[in-house]
Design an enzyme around this catalytic site. Sequence first.
Site, mmCIF file in Angstrom:
data_model
loop_
_atom_site.group_PDB
_atom_site.id
_atom_site.type_symbol
_atom_site.label_atom_id
_atom_site.label_comp_id
_atom_site.label_asym_id
_atom_site.label_seq_id
_atom_site.Cartn_x
_atom_site.Cartn_y
_atom_site.Cartn_z
ATOM 1 C CE LYS A 228 -6.419 -1.278 10.542
ATOM 2 N NZ LYS A 228 -5.513 -1.335 9.361
ATOM 3 C CB SER B 233 -5.811 -1.868 5.920
ATOM 4 O OG SER B 233 -6.981 -2.467 6.446
ATOM 5 C CG LEU C 258 -4.382 -5.940 0.553
ATOM 6 C CD1 LEU C 258 -5.089 -5.028 1.537
ATOM 7 C CD2 LEU C 258 -3.239 -6.674 1.233
ATOM 8 C CB SER D 4 -7.121 12.293 9.830
ATOM 9 O OG SER D 4 -7.418 11.100 10.510
ATOM 10 N N GLY E 282 -0.608 4.925 -0.433
ATOM 11 C CA GLY E 282 -1.446 5.554 0.583
ATOM 12 C C GLY E 282 -0.699 6.587 1.411
ATOM 13 N N GLY F 289 0.812 -1.222 0.000
ATOM 14 C CA GLY F 289 0.000 0.000 0.000
ATOM 15 C C GLY F 289 0.836 1.258 0.000
ATOM 16 N N PRO G 161 -1.978 3.254 15.268
ATOM 17 C CG PRO G 161 -1.255 3.913 13.186
ATOM 18 C CD PRO G 161 -1.849 2.753 13.899
ATOM 19 C CE1 TYR H 209 -13.925 4.376 18.326
ATOM 20 C CE2 TYR H 209 -11.799 3.322 17.966
ATOM 21 C CZ TYR H 209 -12.612 4.437 17.898
ATOM 22 O OH TYR H 209 -12.119 5.611 17.410
#
Length: 345
Positions: free
Chosen positions: A162, A86, A65, A202, A13, A10, A187, A133
């Site tokens: 994740k 991902s 992937l 973000s 990204g 990746g 992160p 979470y």
Amino acid sequence: MATYTVLVTGGSGFVGSHVILQLLAAGHQVRTTVRSLAREAEMRATLARAGADAGERLRFFAADLEKDEGWAAAVEGCDYVQHVASPFPPAQPSDENELIRPAREGTLRVLRAARDAGVKRVVVTSSFAAIGYGQGQRDTPYTEADWTDPDGPAVQPYMKSKTLAERAAWEFVEHEGKGMELAVVNPVGIFGPALNGDLSTSIFLVQTMLEGKMPGTPRLWLGVVDVRDVADLQLRAMTDPAAAGERFLAVAGDAMSFHQMASVLRARLGPAGARAPKRELPDWLIRLLALFNPLAREAVPRLGIQARASNAKARSVLGWQPRSNEEAIVASAESLMALGLVTSA
């Protein structure tokens, strides 16, 4: 300083590009996977603008992937793998398996190829989404010992993907890794300098604030870390003997509210930050908007929740020293303006 051959999955990204930049700066031979080799010229141009002298030290391989083809060639002869790729959708899919399957199966596909090629260690970029979470508000900071409950309240498909992907990685290395090492970086919200117009979620938040498209901020909090510090932690986790078999939270400090982020943009950028929202919206209004706005609907379960996370382990074990929240937020904004990605009123 020793140099190695490292595969970055990746690489196009946000995080992957910065990992490549730091690997090249450290003198390593770098390979990266892209779904289409047609992206090579564009990626080389992006890295060159950021100051990278890649040349023949950077090679591109086509690999997906969700498919087996290409991975064995990409990882052959590599000392280390940085598995950054991902799926991260702009909106939650109607079928959670659209996210879970490629995240979990893709991670296992990379790990199998790395093991078969004799790779020493794989560093997986996981997420705070796999840690903090499904448990509601709590007073103590989250640490690497914590795990998201995938069946907990308000756990969305991304968080679940994740969590399940990282769990699968640890189980694979334990039972089928044949001595290959694993380290994981988790992160929080990743800010810092964008390198092109392919914006992370973000950075898109900062762009939305700068363009005055957010009339007010919901009562949401987000952990903050600069992408350059995430890449630095990824490299430390790759070669430090103490990182083998460990997770590391990548977080700069206390969680920031959207309202605080907007205040930083106004205070630090002057006129360029003037359109960042000044008002904090009441929860009842967000709940009302949620009736017809999917983004507001996703926000409702997190209203008022301040999830704190500790970076003590990354600091003490790996000597990591991240930039401040404010530096990361301002760097995002300055890069957007430098790239011409903030529209005027």
